[in-house]
Enzyme design. Structure first.
Site, PDB file in Angstrom:
ATOM      1  N   CYS A   1       0.802  -1.223   0.000  1.00  0.00           N
ATOM      2  CA  CYS A   1       0.000   0.000   0.000  1.00  0.00           C
ATOM      3  C   CYS A   1       0.835   1.275   0.000  1.00  0.00           C
ATOM      4  O   CYS A   1       0.308   2.352  -0.270  1.00  0.00           O
ATOM      5  CB  CYS A   1      -0.945   0.001   1.197  1.00  0.00           C
ATOM      6  SG  CYS A   1      -2.122  -1.372   1.203  1.00  0.00           S
TER       7      CYS A   1
ATOM      8  N   HIS B   1      12.274   1.724   5.549  1.00  0.00           N
ATOM      9  CA  HIS B   1      12.073   0.290   5.299  1.00  0.00           C
ATOM     10  C   HIS B   1      12.560  -0.482   6.521  1.00  0.00           C
ATOM     11  O   HIS B   1      13.724  -0.414   6.898  1.00  0.00           O
ATOM     12  CB  HIS B   1      12.845  -0.153   4.055  1.00  0.00           C
ATOM     13  CG  HIS B   1      12.295  -1.399   3.429  1.00  0.00           C
ATOM     14  ND1 HIS B   1      12.126  -2.573   4.110  1.00  0.00           N
ATOM     15  CD2 HIS B   1      11.864  -1.641   2.164  1.00  0.00           C
ATOM     16  CE1 HIS B   1      11.618  -3.493   3.299  1.00  0.00           C
ATOM     17  NE2 HIS B   1      11.443  -2.950   2.109  1.00  0.00           N
TER      18      HIS B   1
ATOM     19  N   HIS C   1      -2.417  20.060   6.688  1.00  0.00           N
ATOM     20  CA  HIS C   1      -3.331  18.960   6.376  1.00  0.00           C
ATOM     21  C   HIS C   1      -2.577  17.627   6.449  1.00  0.00           C
ATOM     22  O   HIS C   1      -1.371  17.564   6.165  1.00  0.00           O
ATOM     23  CB  HIS C   1      -3.933  19.136   4.979  1.00  0.00           C
ATOM     24  CG  HIS C   1      -4.562  20.483   4.763  1.00  0.00           C
ATOM     25  ND1 HIS C   1      -5.759  20.850   5.335  1.00  0.00           N
ATOM     26  CD2 HIS C   1      -4.133  21.553   4.049  1.00  0.00           C
ATOM     27  CE1 HIS C   1      -6.054  22.081   4.971  1.00  0.00           C
ATOM     28  NE2 HIS C   1      -5.083  22.541   4.206  1.00  0.00           N
TER      29      HIS C   1
ATOM     30  N   HIS D   1      -2.810   7.043   5.277  1.00  0.00           N
ATOM     31  CA  HIS D   1      -3.279   5.893   4.493  1.00  0.00           C
ATOM     32  C   HIS D   1      -4.525   5.277   5.115  1.00  0.00           C
ATOM     33  O   HIS D   1      -4.529   4.902   6.291  1.00  0.00           O
ATOM     34  CB  HIS D   1      -2.172   4.843   4.391  1.00  0.00           C
ATOM     35  CG  HIS D   1      -2.649   3.521   3.862  1.00  0.00           C
ATOM     36  ND1 HIS D   1      -3.341   3.395   2.687  1.00  0.00           N
ATOM     37  CD2 HIS D   1      -2.534   2.254   4.358  1.00  0.00           C
ATOM     38  CE1 HIS D   1      -3.646   2.126   2.473  1.00  0.00           C
ATOM     39  NE2 HIS D   1      -3.166   1.424   3.484  1.00  0.00           N
TER      40      HIS D   1
ATOM     41  N   ASN E   1     -10.541   0.687   1.352  1.00  0.00           N
ATOM     42  CA  ASN E   1      -9.079   0.693   1.267  1.00  0.00           C
ATOM     43  C   ASN E   1      -8.698   0.458  -0.185  1.00  0.00           C
ATOM     44  O   ASN E   1      -8.800  -0.650  -0.696  1.00  0.00           O
ATOM     45  CB  ASN E   1      -8.492  -0.403   2.164  1.00  0.00           C
ATOM     46  CG  ASN E   1      -6.968  -0.416   2.155  1.00  0.00           C
ATOM     47  OD1 ASN E   1      -6.325   0.219   1.327  1.00  0.00           O
ATOM     48  ND2 ASN E   1      -6.376  -1.162   3.082  1.00  0.00           N
TER      49      ASN E   1
END
Length: 449
Positions: A175, A254, A340, A344, A377
């Site tokens: 995602c 990561h 703002h 996700h 989603n």
């Protein structure tokens, strides 16, 4: 003798002058080559599914029951998850999944991908009257569906892009891949001057359905919906006049070296041989750690000095000045850096976790919750639906800074910071314009109902 001295002086003067001019020229060339290239976000277009593809919670539960694929426990679990997701009745499944039983073939997956991406690319091209042959770079990301020819080849073939267009298709990055694609396009634009880049982000829902009984894999069935986005980026100076945003920062974190993070979102076979994506119980903990690592690097670049000093003193106080009870480390006020937030829309729990970690108000996560409710989603494209929501509400003004936060398998946390550089009309047709007057809705009431 005097004539010889004069000649020698003028020779030395001209040699010195030419050397200085050459040095200055080389210095100017060096500074010009090292100058940071501005990356502009010209515009983006999110896919709005037609009404006949909508799937309400009751439709989803009914469909699961009559398909004859799942055992009773699996049906009950999916029903319970669907009722708590806060996904409304406008979120959509591709046409193939409306069939009984669902059609998950290669052709159906390709049809979904073409439907989404052809629509948004055509919309973006027509809106700005851009010739497809003017596109210099094209980058796509779709985690599960990785066809041959590639997704970028679909676009090149459909719209007739140039033969020397720089094309890259990303897969398997979850995602958060939308910002990975933006990052790659940014790097390419840093190298190739006067170029226009097209970035495509989506997740094909058709091939992703799980038919087994493992609960951690059944979660995805109830969460993911149809969607996608096309984004135009440019490094051309003349595009600054028509661009909406300028990219300020893009940071990628990561956590794959940690086993728990690596296995938190994992595609695998269950004991019966069914393929699915397992979402572990540790996912929210992993996401919190990834976010903490990401903002540790991002904070010094965006936070005012007052917030950084406050944070630094709290760390010193906790580690060196407190002997008995450890004092809680101060969490910087990121609302002093951003106007703002686009978090996700992976699920209600994901949004809640980020709000808690960053000490945000419910209003700060409104765009994320409304996107989850309206579209579900949509994976890597969800942060763009959120930005579109804020635009359509008329909340994004020139000079505002927007923080996009994306999570994905690996495990990854990626951040993009955009500065709004223009005033634009919030009433222009987009994915939200037909129902924006109905939002915001009370998500808690939806969940309780």
């Amino acid at each position: 003798m005097e004539v010889l001295l004069q000649d020698s002086f003028f020779s030395f003067f001209f040699a010195y002058f030419h050397l200085s001019a050459a040095t200055a020229l080389l210095l100017l060339v060096y500074l010009f080559s090292c100058r940071s290239t501005c990356i502009y976000l010209v515009d983006f277009s999110c896919y709005r599914p037609p009404d006949d593809l909508r799937v309400s919670t009751s439709n989803f539960i009914e469909h699961v029951e009559i398909c004859g694929i799942f055992e009773r426990d699996a049906i009950d679990f999916q029903s319970k998850v669907a009722e708590r997701t806060c996904i409304g009745c406008d979120a959509a499944f591709p046409l193939a999944l409306h069939q009984i039983p669902p059609e998950k073939s290669l052709n159906s997956s390709r049809e979904e991908t073409e439907t989404v991406l052809f629509t948004v690319v055509k919309d973006l091209l027509s809106k700005h009257n851009i010739n497809p042959k003017d596109i210099d770079i094209i980058v796509s990301n779709c985690s599960i569906f990785c066809p041959t020819p590639s997704i970028t080849s679909m676009i090149i073939n459909k719209f007739g892009l140039r033969s020397n267009v720089k094309s890259v298709s990303l897969s398997g990055m979850g995602c958060s891949a939308g910002l990975v694609a933006i990052s790659l396009a940014k790097d390419l634009l840093k190298v190739h001057r006067n170029s226009l880049a097209l970035v495509l982000s989506m997740e094909a829902v058709t091939p992703n359905g799980y038919d087994g009984k493992v609960k951690s894999m059944l979660l995805a069935n109830a969460l993911f919906r149809m969607g996608g986005v096309a984004v135009f980026l440019s490094n051309k100076k003349r595009d600054k006049r028509r661009a909406k945003y300028k990219l300020q920062h893009l940071l990628r974190t990561h956590m794959g070296s940690d086993d728990q993070s690596y296995q938190s979102v994992f595609q695998e076979n269950d004991e019966s041989g069914y393929v699915g994506i397992s979402l572990s119980r540790a996912l929210l903990h992993v996401a919190g750690n990834a976010l903490k690592t990401n903002i540790t690097e991002l904070g010094p670049r965006v936070l005012p000095y007052s917030e950084q000093i406050h944070y630094g003193f709290s760390v010193i106080h906790r580690n060196f000045l407190t002997s008995t009870r450890k004092k809680e480390i101060y969490v910087p006020n990121f609302k002093k850096a951003f106007d703002h937030f686009c978090i996700h829309a992976g699920g209600r729990a994901v949004i809640d976790t980020v709000e808690e970690k960053l000490r945000l108000n419910k209003e700060d996560g409104e765009a994320s919750r409304m996107t989850l409710h309206r579209f579900g989603n949509t994976s890597s494209s969800s942060i763009w639906y959120e930005l579109s929501y804020l635009e359509t509400k008329g909340r994004v003004k020139r000079g505002n800074r927007v923080w996009q936060i994306a999570f994905g398998s690996g495990f990854k946390c990626n951040s993009a910071v955009w500065e709004c550089i223009s005033d634009f009309n919030p009433n222009i047709r987009n994915a939200w314009s037909d129902r924006i007057h109905m939002y915001p809705v009370d998500i808690q009431d939806v969940a309780d109902h």
